[in-house]
Design an enzyme around this catalytic site. Sequence first.
Site, PDB file in Angstrom:
ATOM      1  CG  ASP A  67     -40.650 -10.535  51.227  1.00 52.25           C
ATOM      2  OD1 ASP A  67     -41.504  -9.630  51.322  1.00 52.25           O
ATOM      3  OD2 ASP A  67     -40.182 -10.896  50.140  1.00 52.25           O
ATOM      4  CG  ASN A 136     -33.450 -14.288  41.968  1.00 56.56           C
ATOM      5  OD1 ASN A 136     -34.671 -14.224  42.133  1.00 56.56           O
ATOM      6  ND2 ASN A 136     -32.583 -13.859  42.864  1.00 56.56           N
ATOM      7  CG  HIS A 138     -36.486 -13.826  44.943  1.00 55.65           C
ATOM      8  ND1 HIS A 138     -35.704 -12.833  45.496  1.00 55.65           N
ATOM      9  CD2 HIS A 138     -37.552 -13.180  44.399  1.00 55.65           C
ATOM     10  CE1 HIS A 138     -36.285 -11.670  45.313  1.00 55.65           C
ATOM     11  NE2 HIS A 138     -37.395 -11.841  44.641  1.00 55.65           N
ATOM     12  CD  GLU A 143     -32.776 -13.869  47.163  1.00 56.78           C
ATOM     13  OE1 GLU A 143     -33.541 -14.176  46.221  1.00 56.78           O
ATOM     14  OE2 GLU A 143     -32.251 -12.747  47.241  1.00 56.78           O
TER      15      GLU A 143
END
Length: 244
Positions: A67, A136, A138, A143
């Site tokens: 990423d 979170n 991800h 996401e």
Amino acid sequence: MKHVNCGTYREMSRQAAGCVAELLREKPEALLCFAAGTTPMGLFEELIQMQARAEVDMTRAWFAGLDEWVGLGPADAGSCIQVMFDSFYTPAGIPRDHIHVFDGMAADMTRECRVMEKWIADHGGIELTVLGIGMNGHIGFNEPGVPETRGCVVVDLDEVTKAISVKYFGKQIPVHQGVSIGMDLLSSAPEVILLADGVKKAPIVAATLSGPVTCRVPSSLLQKHPRAVLLTDADAAGLLPNLD
Ligand code: PGA
């Protein structure tokens, strides 16, 4: 998804390195995908030391960058490209033409996605991926709420990700989007290793392993993967219902 409580961060990193080395002994020209971030740093150190002892040869393998922050490039401290080259690709002696990464500064991010998808396909698909888990849930920049799209994705960053980004850049810089290899491409790898350490990751580790499978917690989607393994230290395993 299997869970292994490795006890310590060092042991977690060693076990992950052992899995990478084992795969490369069988398939030296495999395509691998390693996450940037803080968590895999111990793995990178282990692998580089193992290669110095001739216990693994990573120089024939291929590497797809997981990423990137949209708008950042190699000159930006904390960008994925900068972190991966400095911490892994360069010290591991990976030939530049064996590495394909997203250009976070490209004008056309959709094109970046299609180019990455083609590069992965041209190199036989990802054989093994090593992933961190965001606070979170991800995975890369998949996401919370991002559906299991096909291929690579450009996504608006979650507020948690934006807040945590300070730890990578040393200051708050405006980041709004990320580009990432998508969940379906990552899930299609025959081997998936997830890493998580520290007490702060204990809630998301519990949600990943024993919560519902939901795109609101992208890491939970890997529960369905037949060969995914989540390696943790004891702290990150602290909230699991059954400690092993
Ligand atoms: P970290 O990041 O390894 O820096 O905790 C994990 C992630 O956000 O994917």
